[in-house]
Design a protein around this motif. Sequence first.
Motif, short mmCIF file in Angstrom:
data_model
loop_
_atom_site.label_atom_id
_atom_site.label_comp_id
_atom_site.label_asym_id
_atom_site.label_seq_id
_atom_site.Cartn_x
_atom_site.Cartn_y
_atom_site.Cartn_z
N ILE A 27 0.85 -1.19 0.00
CA ILE A 27 0.00 0.00 0.00
C ILE A 27 0.88 1.24 0.00
O ILE A 27 1.81 1.36 0.80
CB ILE A 27 -0.91 0.02 1.25
CG1 ILE A 27 -1.90 -1.15 1.21
CG2 ILE A 27 -1.66 1.35 1.36
CD1 ILE A 27 -2.75 -1.27 2.48
N LEU A 28 0.59 2.17 -0.89
CA LEU A 28 1.25 3.48 -0.90
C LEU A 28 0.40 4.45 -0.12
O LEU A 28 -0.78 4.66 -0.45
CB LEU A 28 1.44 3.97 -2.34
CG LEU A 28 2.00 5.39 -2.51
CD1 LEU A 28 3.40 5.51 -1.91
CD2 LEU A 28 2.00 5.80 -3.98
N ALA A 29 0.96 5.03 0.93
CA ALA A 29 0.21 5.94 1.80
C ALA A 29 0.90 7.30 1.87
O ALA A 29 1.89 7.55 1.19
CB ALA A 29 0.07 5.33 3.19
N ILE A 35 5.33 3.43 2.24
CA ILE A 35 4.87 2.18 1.64
C ILE A 35 4.77 1.12 2.73
O ILE A 35 5.73 0.87 3.46
CB ILE A 35 5.82 1.69 0.54
CG1 ILE A 35 6.01 2.77 -0.53
CG2 ILE A 35 5.30 0.41 -0.09
CD1 ILE A 35 7.00 2.40 -1.63
N VAL A 36 3.58 0.53 2.86
CA VAL A 36 3.37 -0.57 3.80
C VAL A 36 3.42 -1.87 3.01
O VAL A 36 2.69 -2.04 2.03
CB VAL A 36 2.01 -0.45 4.51
CG1 VAL A 36 1.87 -1.57 5.55
CG2 VAL A 36 1.87 0.91 5.17
N GLU A 49 9.94 5.70 2.79
CA GLU A 49 9.87 5.03 4.10
C GLU A 49 9.04 3.77 3.92
O GLU A 49 7.90 3.84 3.45
CB GLU A 49 9.19 5.95 5.13
CG GLU A 49 10.03 7.16 5.50
CD GLU A 49 10.50 7.10 6.93
OE1 GLU A 49 11.04 6.04 7.31
OE2 GLU A 49 10.31 8.09 7.64
N VAL A 50 9.63 2.63 4.29
CA VAL A 50 8.95 1.36 4.10
C VAL A 50 8.67 0.72 5.45
O VAL A 50 9.56 0.63 6.30
CB VAL A 50 9.79 0.40 3.24
CG1 VAL A 50 8.94 -0.79 2.79
CG2 VAL A 50 10.35 1.11 2.03
N PHE A 51 7.43 0.28 5.64
CA PHE A 51 7.00 -0.37 6.87
C PHE A 51 6.64 -1.82 6.51
O PHE A 51 5.65 -2.06 5.81
CB PHE A 51 5.79 0.35 7.46
CG PHE A 51 6.03 1.83 7.69
CD1 PHE A 51 6.41 2.28 8.94
CD2 PHE A 51 5.90 2.75 6.65
CE1 PHE A 51 6.65 3.64 9.15
CE2 PHE A 51 6.14 4.09 6.85
CZ PHE A 51 6.53 4.54 8.11
N ILE A 52 7.48 -2.76 6.95
CA ILE A 52 7.34 -4.15 6.51
C ILE A 52 6.75 -5.00 7.62
O ILE A 52 7.24 -4.98 8.76
CB ILE A 52 8.70 -4.72 6.07
CG1 ILE A 52 9.30 -3.87 4.93
CG2 ILE A 52 8.55 -6.16 5.59
CD1 ILE A 52 10.26 -2.83 5.38
N HIS A 53 5.71 -5.74 7.29
CA HIS A 53 5.02 -6.62 8.24
C HIS A 53 4.81 -7.99 7.62
O HIS A 53 4.68 -8.12 6.39
CB HIS A 53 3.66 -6.04 8.62
CG HIS A 53 3.74 -4.82 9.48
ND1 HIS A 53 3.83 -4.88 10.85
CD2 HIS A 53 3.76 -3.50 9.15
CE1 HIS A 53 3.90 -3.64 11.34
NE2 HIS A 53 3.86 -2.79 10.33
#
Length: 258
Positions: free
Chosen positions: A42-44, A60-61, A83-87
């Motif tokens: 997802i681009l936020a 980016i999530v 900025e990337v948030f990886i889950h």
Amino acid sequence: MQPLFCYPLIKGGKKVFKEKNDPIAVANHFIQQYYPHCQGAILAGSIVRGEGTSTSDLDIVIFDNSILSAFRESFYVEGWPVEVFIHNLSSYKHYFELDCERAKPSLPKMIVEGMVLKDDGLLSSIQGEARLLLSNGPKEWSKATITLKRYFLTDVLDDFIGSTTPEEDIFIVHTLLELASEFVLRVNRQWVGTSKWGYRALKQFDESFAHKFIEVFDAYYKHRDKVKIIELVDEILEPFGGRLFEGFSLGKSTSNDH
């Protein structure tokens, strides 16, 4: 007027602007290069909301079940700060809980408001969880918490009233602004925010009050007018008993504790 998607460079002592590539294309290229096997992306952020500036980044999530634990990274990609948030497919739930506890729903907002770039069929469920969390609002403050917050807000207000050092006033008023805005939002079961999100949270709750709040603090920054801030904080505290000092106690043991 420089193009919207550009970034500043210094050449020959002058600032010039170099155009950036389309943010959605850049985000897709990034995913293809670094996380081609992820299950969702997802681009936020402000670019997606149509509020981007020359210094905006791409948030980016990523949902990738091959990673063991959540993490974040920062990159420069084709002129864009990213900025990337990886889950993985369960770690986001822990961050949802943390966001609820602190009443700052950063991750749920990104997931709900963002643009889906890749989806293997799981994002609808995750977005539903995030949407429900946002609509429910943060946990209601207990009476004990409100009492504690009244005391701390009173303490800082007293410092502000009694201070005769302009340099110290700058720091005190900053703390007062944060505590007062938090108090208003949380006693009304609203999400809070930091930095620019602090104002946005107030505006979303009550645009008229947010305008008044900013006017009062702006008057101080421009003219060092303390009176309006004092009146505003007293107005905020009044429905909950006003300022609190005498009678406040924290951590005191009683005979019933033994």
